[in-house]
Design a protein around this motif. Sequence first.
Motif, short mmCIF file in Angstrom:
data_model
loop_
_atom_site.label_atom_id
_atom_site.label_comp_id
_atom_site.label_asym_id
_atom_site.label_seq_id
_atom_site.Cartn_x
_atom_site.Cartn_y
_atom_site.Cartn_z
N SER A 128 12.96 11.57 5.84
CA SER A 128 11.75 11.49 4.82
C SER A 128 10.94 10.27 4.69
CB SER A 128 12.35 11.14 3.21
OG SER A 128 12.69 12.91 3.15
N GLU A 129 11.41 9.53 4.89
CA GLU A 129 11.48 7.81 5.58
C GLU A 129 10.25 7.94 6.45
OE1 GLU A 129 13.66 4.34 5.65
OE2 GLU A 129 12.33 3.29 5.84
N VAL A 130 10.44 8.16 7.46
CA VAL A 130 9.84 9.15 8.38
C VAL A 130 8.05 9.75 7.96
CG1 VAL A 130 9.66 9.84 11.34
CG2 VAL A 130 11.99 8.77 9.97
N LEU A 131 8.88 10.22 7.48
CA LEU A 131 7.36 11.49 7.12
C LEU A 131 6.12 10.52 6.37
CD1 LEU A 131 5.81 14.20 7.28
CD2 LEU A 131 7.28 14.60 5.13
N LEU A 132 6.69 9.84 5.02
CA LEU A 132 6.02 8.70 4.59
C LEU A 132 5.22 7.79 5.51
CD1 LEU A 132 5.15 7.26 2.38
CD2 LEU A 132 6.50 6.08 1.71
N ASN A 133 6.32 7.26 6.43
CA ASN A 133 5.76 5.89 7.43
C ASN A 133 4.32 7.23 8.42
OD1 ASN A 133 6.97 3.27 7.46
ND2 ASN A 133 8.51 4.33 6.38
N VAL A 134 4.69 7.39 8.60
CA VAL A 134 3.65 8.44 9.51
C VAL A 134 2.33 8.46 9.21
CG1 VAL A 134 3.33 10.81 10.92
CG2 VAL A 134 5.48 9.57 10.77
N PHE A 135 2.85 9.19 7.55
CA PHE A 135 1.75 9.85 6.73
C PHE A 135 0.54 8.32 6.89
CE2 PHE A 135 -0.25 10.56 2.25
CZ PHE A 135 -0.92 11.10 2.88
N ALA A 136 1.41 7.30 5.83
CA ALA A 136 0.82 5.79 6.00
C ALA A 136 -0.08 5.68 7.28
CB ALA A 136 2.05 4.76 5.60
N HIS A 137 0.68 6.00 7.87
CA HIS A 137 0.04 5.19 9.14
C HIS A 137 -1.45 5.64 10.01
CE1 HIS A 137 -0.12 3.04 13.44
NE2 HIS A 137 -0.36 4.29 14.43
N GLU A 138 -1.43 6.87 9.15
CA GLU A 138 -2.40 8.06 10.39
C GLU A 138 -3.68 7.63 8.67
OE1 GLU A 138 -2.45 9.37 12.98
OE2 GLU A 138 -1.05 9.52 13.19
N LEU A 139 -2.66 7.37 7.48
CA LEU A 139 -4.34 7.06 6.74
C LEU A 139 -4.84 5.84 6.95
CD1 LEU A 139 -5.36 8.41 4.25
CD2 LEU A 139 -3.16 7.36 2.58
N GLY A 140 -3.61 4.73 7.58
CA GLY A 140 -4.50 3.29 7.51
C GLY A 140 -5.36 3.13 8.84
N LYS A 141 -5.39 4.53 9.58
CA LYS A 141 -6.99 4.77 10.51
C LYS A 141 -7.86 5.04 9.99
CE LYS A 141 -3.80 6.42 14.09
NZ LYS A 141 -3.28 7.49 14.97
N GLN A 142 -7.72 5.08 8.43
CA GLN A 142 -9.49 5.80 8.39
C GLN A 142 -9.52 4.05 7.05
OE1 GLN A 142 -8.27 8.79 9.21
NE2 GLN A 142 -10.28 9.07 8.16
N VAL A 143 -11.48 4.29 7.22
CA VAL A 143 -12.31 3.48 6.73
C VAL A 143 -11.91 3.78 5.26
CG1 VAL A 143 -14.22 2.05 6.94
CG2 VAL A 143 -13.37 3.36 8.89
N HIS A 144 -11.96 1.84 4.88
CA HIS A 144 -11.66 2.59 3.13
C HIS A 144 -12.76 1.94 2.43
CE1 HIS A 144 -11.20 0.80 -0.66
NE2 HIS A 144 -11.87 -0.36 -0.50
N PRO A 145 -13.77 2.61 1.65
CA PRO A 145 -12.76 3.33 0.68
C PRO A 145 -12.72 5.00 1.16
CG PRO A 145 -15.02 3.38 -0.07
CD PRO A 145 -14.63 2.87 0.51
N LEU A 146 -11.26 5.36 1.02
CA LEU A 146 -10.67 6.66 1.07
C LEU A 146 -12.24 7.98 0.54
CD1 LEU A 146 -6.99 6.85 0.85
CD2 LEU A 146 -8.72 6.86 3.50
#
Length: 504
Positions: A128-146
């Motif tokens: 589950s920690e892995v899933l969260l980090n994959v999601f976070a990494h992929e979200l981090g590629k998007q430009v602010h604001p989301l």
Amino acid sequence: MCGIVGVVANGHVNQVLFDSLTVLQHRGQDAAGIMTCQQGRFFLRKSNGLVRDVFRTRHMKRLLGNMGIGHVRYPTAGSSSEAESQPFYVNSPYGIALAHNGNLTNSAQLTQDLFTTDLRHINTNSDSEVLLNVFAHELGKQVHPLSAEDIFDAIRRVHRRCLGGYAAVAMISGYGLVGFRDPHGIRPIVLGKRDHEQGTEYMLASESVALDVADFELVRDIAPGEAIFIDLEGKVHTRQCADHAKGHPCIFEHVYLARPDSIMDGIHVYRARMRMGERLAEKIKRERPNHDIDVVIPIPDTSRTSALELAQHLGVTFREGFIKNRYIGRTFIMPGQQLRKKSVRQKLNAIDLEFKDKNVLLVDDSIVRGTTCKQIIQMARDAGAKKVFFASAAPAVRYPNVYGIDMPAAHELIAHGHTDEEVGELIGADWMIYQELEDLISACREENPSLEGFDCSVFNGEYVTGDIDSHYLARLEAERNDAAKHQEDEDNAVIDLHNDSSAD
Ligand SMILES: O=P(O)(O)OC[C@H]1O[C@H](OP(=O)(O)OP(=O)(O)O)[C@H](O)[C@@H]1O
Ligand SMILES: NC(=O)CC[C@H](N)C(=O)O
Ligand SMILES: [Mg+2]
């Protein structure tokens, strides 16, 4: 099969999360956690234990905010350590918390990729920690604001990277609540809503029963591969995020995992269990038209629904011959064989007069390790039964589960490598009858024929994600058999790492 819940409301959500976790307790008895969010700040309480023991008034008071997620845990990866209880949290991007039900089948590879390519650190053995980090990494590629579309793009890439079974709820600080389900829809998750004078409130939960208790009405299941984003204004955005979604919900939810008062993928679990009883009665009539069964007795709790229906279709008396101690939980999801064995005897006691000089048909929903039925058959004999027959409302469980049920080792399954008759001998029954797989499938599917299929891997060894081979199963068995788990739990007993802002 953990339980997950997420809420966006107009007032504090701590109590509604607590109430929902209480009715999802049957999905995980090892640990519980709630994380709320108020004005961009997270508040967390998680610990080992039942919901009622983990949350005291002092914790509830600190769980502030109109948005939150909760989790009850039944470990299927890593250890039972408190450090692996959920929700998990990462601070970048934005601050994300996540609660997960299921199991990633490629978490070892993902952990490596996260470290070497994404430069992210995983501190536990929890997938589950892995899933969260994959999601976070992929979200981090998007430009602010989301935007909502940015969040869906990130989930699209999560689906491309993650394999296995996952239903998840996540909170993104400053943005809202997200729910998503793997492209096969192996683990369940539903959306509910509740009208409020200040606007509609929303809940995402593993089972519809969690909605009922908090007066939310069921809107629908999240479709396989779909994601739902509820922003802080209470606006709901939905998108199909999988390239090839194909529904294969886990059939074992209907056999045992889910509560009978839940509706899952358009199927009333209660009705599916009734139909399992009918189909099994038909098989008994075919195979033993001249049977000499005097009485049908269920093994509480889960088999009751199918056993009652089975008795009626067979035209045989139904009696409650075993009384369940209401203070003992589910034994199958307890950690360790010793505890499971001991708890069966503490949980169930026979009423002798229902057994004395009778031919009894005991009915259980399933036989997995054989812990329950072996002891129960002996209890029936000790209570004076003449003959003890045994019926299982599910087919023989012969293969490990890799999608979020803790059955990792084939050799721990009593039916592995044995015929139905041999299982009967092993458990000490005078006659043994199992449900046919096609009957189980039709019992579940009858109410929703549009379902493409089910994950039936524990019965037929066919793993719908297509990535499971004998090497994977051998590694899983070595890592997660009872002895190995015990060792890991010992090793994790002392050293924990928390990001918890609200200590005991
Ligand atoms: O063959 P086994 O390894 O014993 O597993 C199967 C048994 O475990 C479950 O009961 P459990 O006590 O977990 O829960 P219940 O009260 O919902 O029936 C299930 O209903 C069977 O009775
Ligand atoms: N049963 C589950 O869904 C478990 C979730 C996760 N794999 C864990 O072990 O914590
Ligand atoms: Mg049971």
